[in-house]
Design a protein around this motif. Structure first.
Motif, PDB file in Angstrom:
ATOM      1  N   THR A  70      -5.273   1.084  31.802  1.00  0.00           N
ATOM      2  CA  THR A  70      -5.616   1.758  32.722  1.00  0.00           C
ATOM      3  C   THR A  70      -5.879   1.808  34.109  1.00  0.00           C
ATOM      4  O   THR A  70      -6.265   2.586  34.743  1.00  0.00           O
ATOM      5  CB  THR A  70      -7.242   1.476  31.956  1.00  0.00           C
ATOM      6  OG1 THR A  70      -7.628   2.068  30.823  1.00  0.00           O
ATOM      7  CG2 THR A  70      -8.888   2.780  32.626  1.00  0.00           C
ATOM      8  N   LEU A  71      -5.641   0.375  34.375  1.00  0.00           N
ATOM      9  CA  LEU A  71      -5.631  -0.437  36.394  1.00  0.00           C
ATOM     10  C   LEU A  71      -4.626   0.272  36.472  1.00  0.00           C
ATOM     11  O   LEU A  71      -4.944   0.701  37.748  1.00  0.00           O
ATOM     12  CB  LEU A  71      -5.300  -1.279  35.640  1.00  0.00           C
ATOM     13  CG  LEU A  71      -7.122  -1.630  35.744  1.00  0.00           C
ATOM     14  CD1 LEU A  71      -7.097  -3.411  35.396  1.00  0.00           C
ATOM     15  CD2 LEU A  71      -8.403  -1.839  36.420  1.00  0.00           C
ATOM     16  N   LEU A  72      -3.498   0.818  35.287  1.00  0.00           N
ATOM     17  CA  LEU A  72      -2.021   1.181  36.213  1.00  0.00           C
ATOM     18  C   LEU A  72      -2.294   2.892  36.038  1.00  0.00           C
ATOM     19  O   LEU A  72      -0.768   2.986  36.434  1.00  0.00           O
ATOM     20  CB  LEU A  72      -0.966   0.701  35.092  1.00  0.00           C
ATOM     21  CG  LEU A  72      -1.100  -0.549  35.539  1.00  0.00           C
ATOM     22  CD1 LEU A  72       0.493  -1.403  34.230  1.00  0.00           C
ATOM     23  CD2 LEU A  72      -0.897  -1.239  36.954  1.00  0.00           C
ATOM     24  N   GLY A  73      -3.200   3.643  35.700  1.00  0.00           N
ATOM     25  CA  GLY A  73      -2.657   4.601  35.151  1.00  0.00           C
ATOM     26  C   GLY A  73      -1.828   5.571  33.897  1.00  0.00           C
ATOM     27  O   GLY A  73      -1.499   6.230  34.517  1.00  0.00           O
ATOM     28  N   ILE A  74      -1.657   4.183  33.194  1.00  0.00           N
ATOM     29  CA  ILE A  74      -0.913   4.277  32.141  1.00  0.00           C
ATOM     30  C   ILE A  74      -1.667   5.319  30.647  1.00  0.00           C
ATOM     31  O   ILE A  74      -2.382   4.310  30.402  1.00  0.00           O
ATOM     32  CB  ILE A  74      -0.386   3.923  31.585  1.00  0.00           C
ATOM     33  CG1 ILE A  74       1.255   3.042  33.122  1.00  0.00           C
ATOM     34  CG2 ILE A  74       1.313   3.894  30.903  1.00  0.00           C
ATOM     35  CD1 ILE A  74       1.886   2.134  33.351  1.00  0.00           C
ATOM     36  N   PRO A  75      -1.583   6.332  30.021  1.00  0.00           N
ATOM     37  CA  PRO A  75      -2.125   6.688  29.562  1.00  0.00           C
ATOM     38  C   PRO A  75      -2.146   6.193  28.114  1.00  0.00           C
ATOM     39  O   PRO A  75      -0.380   5.385  27.269  1.00  0.00           O
ATOM     40  CB  PRO A  75      -1.863   7.869  29.221  1.00  0.00           C
ATOM     41  CG  PRO A  75      -0.667   7.989  29.810  1.00  0.00           C
ATOM     42  CD  PRO A  75      -0.612   6.794  30.473  1.00  0.00           C
ATOM     43  N   CYS A  76      -2.923   5.748  26.892  1.00  0.00           N
ATOM     44  CA  CYS A  76      -2.846   5.339  25.870  1.00  0.00           C
ATOM     45  C   CYS A  76      -4.756   5.694  25.560  1.00  0.00           C
ATOM     46  O   CYS A  76      -5.447   5.472  24.261  1.00  0.00           O
ATOM     47  CB  CYS A  76      -2.862   3.954  26.146  1.00  0.00           C
ATOM     48  SG  CYS A  76      -3.978   2.626  27.033  1.00  0.00           S
ATOM     49  N   PRO A  77      -4.677   6.477  24.979  1.00  0.00           N
ATOM     50  CA  PRO A  77      -5.203   7.771  24.207  1.00  0.00           C
ATOM     51  C   PRO A  77      -5.239   6.663  22.654  1.00  0.00           C
ATOM     52  O   PRO A  77      -6.851   6.754  22.103  1.00  0.00           O
ATOM     53  CB  PRO A  77      -5.294   9.237  23.846  1.00  0.00           C
ATOM     54  CG  PRO A  77      -3.300   9.135  24.006  1.00  0.00           C
ATOM     55  CD  PRO A  77      -3.509   8.099  25.003  1.00  0.00           C
TER      56      PRO A  77
END
Length: 509
Positions: A443-450
């Protein structure tokens, strides 16, 4: 061929990839098969494959038919027919052709396609008295069909008594002690030992419902692996081959599964044209055939949450918006993408491993909870230990921890949720810190992991004694007089506050 001298044990209709391999599997297990397809080249292809696989001079095992009426005359009475045709209208068209060709009330027709379970219920009722319509969902792809799939049959119990030996013979087999597959990889091989990966699921529709949920879990499992790949690629900066090697290592432990195995293989494959990793040359637009969608819809209709599965369906849908994503990437900026520091890589990779494992547990927990809801609603009395057993080999979601799921439901058949089983409870509690670290970092890196995110939210919501739904019920009562229950009154008693009145009187409804 006369009834006194029957030629074939089974009539088989539909010789596409799955059908052809199922026919060869049946032949390996001693069944003579009359085979038909609208495409005569497919009929010739399965006969040629049979001849090629057998020793020279061996007796034929598969007999081609030019039309369905010929096939009916070549199968001994009472007839047993297996269909491997696309779901929907083609199934009913074949059934109509079989009736026109003269099949009768004692003859059995088995649908092995990916039919929607409600269609199966409709067909069994509609064809009752004309012939016995039965279904068995098949998982395992073309290799499974050839050498042993996982089969999920349902329908008339008396028909199952006739069908069981056939399905038990061609299904995958498992060592009952270890839960590991007993591999069969060569034409002509037959595995008689071990537990067959098939069992009677229940009345009409139950088998296809279970297969639908299987596919929903498959969607979730695939998406979770893809999210781990994404984070290793962008957050750690690893190459496709390096990630493939990590997945190979993970496949030696609790994450051992068919999907993990093939994911590693995909990542390690070079593109024959460019020499680059093949995965980098594959467009990031995912397809789907609908079964994951059906599972998501069913969970919403039943009010049984399956957020990891549903998010996996949404992830595929989002992937198809490629042109929009390309434009959005130019204007919707996120945090600066920095790779994990070298001295933190090992810890981050371990946290990802645990996040994948915990999220996978949640996906299976959601699937089994959804099956439990449907079982109660439709009176199916599903045996979840038996279902877990038949998923240990032959199917796409086969995984080593299905042995633990089997044990969980053997110990407590009415287990409310897999997360409450002592073994899985301990796993989640032990690994949740790493799970949280992985999701937080993404989340902090802005990489989606839904799928990772929805899984941990499912876990946190399920373990929360007091959710904010009390405020939600207050909102609903305020604008729609939908009433609410009270914490200090008996369950089921409904109350309404007169919000528009100055006195705001409370009324028991």
């Amino acid at each position: 061929m006369s009834e006194q001298q029957p030629l074939c044990d089974i009539g088989f209709i539909g010789l596409g990839v799955m059908g052809k391999n199922l026919v060869l599997n049946l032949a390996d297990n001693g069944y003579k098969v009359a085979a038909f397809d609208l495409d005569v080249d497919k009929v010739n292809a399965v006969i040629a494959a049979d001849q090629e696989e057998q020793a020279e001079g061996a007796a034929a095992r598969i007999f081609g038919c030019s039309q369905i009426s010929d096939l009916v005359t070549m199968v001994k009475k009472p007839n047993l027919y297996i269909l491997s045709v696309p779901a929907g209208d083609p199934v009913d068209k074949v059934c109509a052709a079989l009736m026109e060709a003269g099949i009768g009330p004692k003859d059995v027709v088995i649908d092995t396609g990916n039919s929607l379970w409600t269609d199966t219920v409709r067909r069994e009722a509609g064809y009752r008295g004309k012939f016995v319509f039965f279904s068995t969902a098949v998982s395992g792809g073309e290799v499974g069909a050839r050498f042993g799939p996982s089969l999920m049959p349902s329908g008339d119990q008396s028909a199952w008594d006739v069908i069981e030996p056939v399905l038990a013979a061609i299904s995958a087999k498992v060592d009952p002690e270890t839960g590991l597959p007993i591999e069969r990889t060569k034409p002509g091989e037959v595995v008689n030992e071990g537990e067959p990966c098939t069992t009677y699921i229940g009345p009409a529709g139950a088998g296809h419902y279970v297969k639908m949920v299987h596919n929903g879990i498959e969607y979730a499992d695939m998406q979770l692996i893809c999210e781990a790949y994404h984070l290793l690629r962008d957050a750690v900066g690893m190459s496709a081959k390096e990630i493939g090697q990590i997945f190979q290592q993970w496949n030696q432990g609790v994450l051992n599964s068919y999907l993990m195995e093939i994911s590693a293989e995909v990542l390690l494959q070079d593109d024959p044209e460019t020499g680059k990793p093949l995965v980098e040359m594959i467009l990031d637009k995912a397809g789907q055939k609908g079964t994951g969608l059906w599972t998501a819809v069913s969970s919403l209709e039943a009010g049984t949450p399956a957020p990891t599965i549903t998010q996996a369906v949404f992830a595929r849908a989002l992937s198809t918006l490629k042109s929009e994503r390309v434009e959005a990437a130019k204007v919707l900026t996120g945090p600066a993408l920095e790779t994990v520091a070298a001295d933190e890589r090992e810890a981050f990779i371990e946290s990802l491993h645990d996040a994948l494992y915990c999220s996978k547990i949640c996906a299976y927990a959601q699937g089994f909870a959804l099956m439990a809801s449907a079982s109660k609603q439709h009176g199916w009395a599903l045996d979840f230990a038996a279902i877990a057993k038949i998923w240990r080999a032959g199917c796409i979601i086969r995984a080593v921890f299905l042995q633990s799921i089997t044990q969980a439901y053997l110990a407590k058949p009415d287990l409310a949720n897999l997360m409450l089983d002592p073994f899985f409870q301990a796993q989640l509690l032990d690994k949740q810190a790493n799970w949280r670290k992985a999701v937080a970092k993404a989340t902090l890196l802005g990489i989606p992991c839904p799928a990772f995110s929805s899984s941990i939210n499912y876990f946190d919501s399920y373990r929360t004694e007091v959710l904010p739904a009390n405020l939600l019920q207050g909102q609903r009562d305020f604008f729609g007089a939908h009433t609410f229950e009270r914490t200090d009154k008996p369950a089921g008693e409904k109350y309404h506050l007169n919000w528009s009145s100055s006195d705001r009187d409370l009324t028991k409804v």
